[in-house]
Every structure is written in C-alpha cells, then in structure tokens.
Scaffold this active site. Structure first.
Site, mmCIF file in Angstrom:
data_model
loop_
_atom_site.group_PDB
_atom_site.id
_atom_site.type_symbol
_atom_site.label_atom_id
_atom_site.label_comp_id
_atom_site.label_asym_id
_atom_site.label_seq_id
_atom_site.Cartn_x
_atom_site.Cartn_y
_atom_site.Cartn_z
ATOM 1 N N ASP A 11 0.697 -1.078 0.091
ATOM 2 C CA ASP A 11 -0.094 0.035 -0.034
ATOM 3 C C ASP A 11 0.791 1.459 0.108
ATOM 4 O O ASP A 11 1.889 1.458 0.137
ATOM 5 C CB ASP A 11 -1.032 -0.029 1.433
ATOM 6 C CG ASP A 11 -1.893 -0.819 1.008
ATOM 7 O OD1 ASP A 11 -2.096 -1.661 0.199
ATOM 8 O OD2 ASP A 11 -2.808 -0.781 1.953
ATOM 9 N N ASP A 12 0.246 2.279 -0.347
ATOM 10 C CA ASP A 12 0.639 3.629 -0.054
ATOM 11 C C ASP A 12 1.756 4.254 -1.322
ATOM 12 O O ASP A 12 2.015 5.446 -1.232
ATOM 13 C CB ASP A 12 1.377 4.036 1.067
ATOM 14 C CG ASP A 12 0.218 3.871 2.245
ATOM 15 O OD1 ASP A 12 -0.858 3.605 1.927
ATOM 16 O OD2 ASP A 12 0.408 3.959 3.366
ATOM 17 N N HIS A 23 -6.005 2.554 -4.006
ATOM 18 C CA HIS A 23 -5.971 2.847 -2.826
ATOM 19 C C HIS A 23 -6.561 4.098 -2.273
ATOM 20 O O HIS A 23 -6.603 4.838 -1.285
ATOM 21 C CB HIS A 23 -4.600 2.915 -2.145
ATOM 22 C CG HIS A 23 -4.726 2.835 -0.619
ATOM 23 N ND1 HIS A 23 -5.364 1.798 0.034
ATOM 24 C CD2 HIS A 23 -3.480 3.001 0.176
ATOM 25 C CE1 HIS A 23 -4.865 1.921 1.398
ATOM 26 N NE2 HIS A 23 -3.836 2.580 1.511
ATOM 27 N N HIS A 27 -5.039 9.666 1.243
ATOM 28 C CA HIS A 27 -5.132 8.593 2.460
ATOM 29 C C HIS A 27 -5.996 9.269 3.432
ATOM 30 O O HIS A 27 -5.265 9.560 4.576
ATOM 31 C CB HIS A 27 -3.731 8.260 2.835
ATOM 32 C CG HIS A 27 -3.760 6.851 3.584
ATOM 33 N ND1 HIS A 27 -3.972 6.776 4.691
ATOM 34 C CD2 HIS A 27 -3.411 5.583 2.944
ATOM 35 C CE1 HIS A 27 -3.841 5.445 5.353
ATOM 36 N NE2 HIS A 27 -3.521 4.663 4.021
ATOM 37 N N HIS A 36 3.644 -2.206 3.207
ATOM 38 C CA HIS A 36 4.011 -0.991 2.659
ATOM 39 C C HIS A 36 5.147 -0.787 2.211
ATOM 40 O O HIS A 36 6.322 -0.879 2.607
ATOM 41 C CB HIS A 36 3.605 0.039 3.893
ATOM 42 C CG HIS A 36 2.222 -0.176 4.462
ATOM 43 N ND1 HIS A 36 1.980 -0.813 5.474
ATOM 44 C CD2 HIS A 36 1.369 0.799 4.235
ATOM 45 C CE1 HIS A 36 0.669 -0.810 5.857
ATOM 46 N NE2 HIS A 36 -0.023 0.256 5.088
#
Length: 237
Positions: A51-52, A102, A106, A197
């Site tokens: 993720d990210d 995603h 965020h 991540h």
C-alpha cells in the site's frame, strides 16, 4: 417537536448506515461479517500486496528485491503519489506487477461525504488506468475502513474491495525486519493476503526499511513451505 425528532432519527439512521461497513475493519469480526473481504484464496498461494506508493524513495528498492526471485505483487496506489511519479507506475506494470486502487488521498472515509468518497475513488481509478494502461480490479480503502459510500463507489468503478488476512504492522517507528516477519507469521500464511507498505508517506519516517528487510525472509519462508507468492490476480478470489 415530532418533525425535529423524525429528522434526528433519520439522520442517525443514515449515519449508522454510512458507517456500518467499517465493522469489517475489526479483524475478529471480518470473517463473520464478510468472509471474502479479507482475501482468502488458493491454499497453495500467498497474495503479496503493498500500500501507499508509488514512492520514488523506496518503491524502486522493493522492485529490485522482488526481481531477484521473479516474484510479482499487487501494489495499491494512491492517486496523489502516482500523479507525482507516473513513470514509476508504468515501471510497476512493465515489471509484471498488478496495480490497484487505494484512493486519491489517504484520508478516513467515515469523515468524508458520499460525494467526496466517490470522487476520490473515481479520480484514483481513472489515473491508475490512464497512466499504467492496466485496468485495476481491486480497491482497498485507507486504513482498511470501509463506508457505505466507498462500497458504492467501488462497485460504480468496477472495483472489488479487498482487505487482508495478515499484516506486518510495518508502519510504526518501532518496526524491525524481525518484528514484521514475526507479526506476519502469527497465523499460517497458506491462502492468505499479506499487507505491507512500500512507502512511508502515511507511516513513520523510514518505516519502509523494516518492510524491505523482512521481504526476502518472507519469500524464503514461503518457498520453504511450498507456498507460491504472487499478486491477487493469481490468488483464486
């Protein structure tokens, strides 16, 4: 008074409906409420997800590590990160990895309006598709917390929500390669979806280094147990 009370009850019901899917963020409840949402799949396979990203400071190092064993993964991209480094998004796909959504920002979905949530998902999905040339299949909400609006937005954009069965708690300042691997392997990995991540843009600074250090050990462990590691597209879900 009756009208005011009715409006209050209606508002309360809408708020509950909006936030009810967030219960699936609770690990013990998820198998009961939405057993497929965690991403359980082929018992001989482990889905590796990040993720990210994409992050120019760290993602290329993950690509290099994965290339050593020819391992492919699914990268859940943030729109704002992809917008800054579109060439890195294309590099992910050129290397054979899967890209997914995603969101754009965020930010917790429970405090966002339905319109903002729909715009966030659609904007990110469109950017991922246009830059990478790959049509994303999966959506993972920030912090793994869904809302009714997010579920609707995912469906509207042809995306399937998926969370995880295993995580490494690799976003903390205290994370080490040892702690990440230890946390990941508390439960059998077979058939699981692993969350890691490849960026620290929403985590403790430099926390990705613990993840990168744990990655080859995780791949070695899976190989020793006869488990194939790959993207969600090969996970049988």
């Amino acid at each position: 008074m009756k009208a005011t009370r009715a409006l209050a009850l209606t508002a309360g019901a809408l708020a509950v409906g909006h936030s009810l899917p967030a219960l699936t963020s609770l690990g013990p409840l998820r198998p009961l409420l939405a057993p497929r949402l965690s991403g359980p799949g082929d018992p001989g396979h482990v889905a590796l997800t990040f993720d990210d990203g994409p992050d120019p400071a760290s993602t290329p190092l993950f690509l290099a590590e994965l290339a050593k064993t020819g391992t492919k993964a699914t990268f859940f991209l943030l729109g704002r990160m992809l917008q800054r480094t579109p060439e890195l998004g294309r590099e992910l796909v050129d290397a054979g990895h899967e890209v997914a959504v995603h969101g754009w920002e965020h930010r917790p979905l429970l405090i966002r309006s339905p319109r903002a949530t729909r715009d966030d998902v659609a904007r990110a999905r469109d950017l991922v598709a246009s830059i990478t040339g790959q049509q994303p299949r999966w959506y993972r909400p920030p912090y793994g917390v869904l809302s009714a609006s997010a579920l609707y937005a995912a469906k509207e954009n042809g995306l399937t929500p998926v969370l995880w069965t295993h995580w490494g708690q690799d976003w903390t300042a205290s994370a080490t390669p040892e702690s990440v691997l230890r946390t990941l392997t508390r439960a059998p990995l077979a058939g699981g979806t692993v969350l890691l991540h490849d960026s620290d843009c929403t985590s403790a600074p430099q926390s990705w280094r613990a993840t990168l250090g744990a990655l080859p050990r995780l791949l070695e462990l899976c190989a020793a147990r006869g488990l194939e590691v790959g993207p969600l597209r090969d996970h049988g879900i």
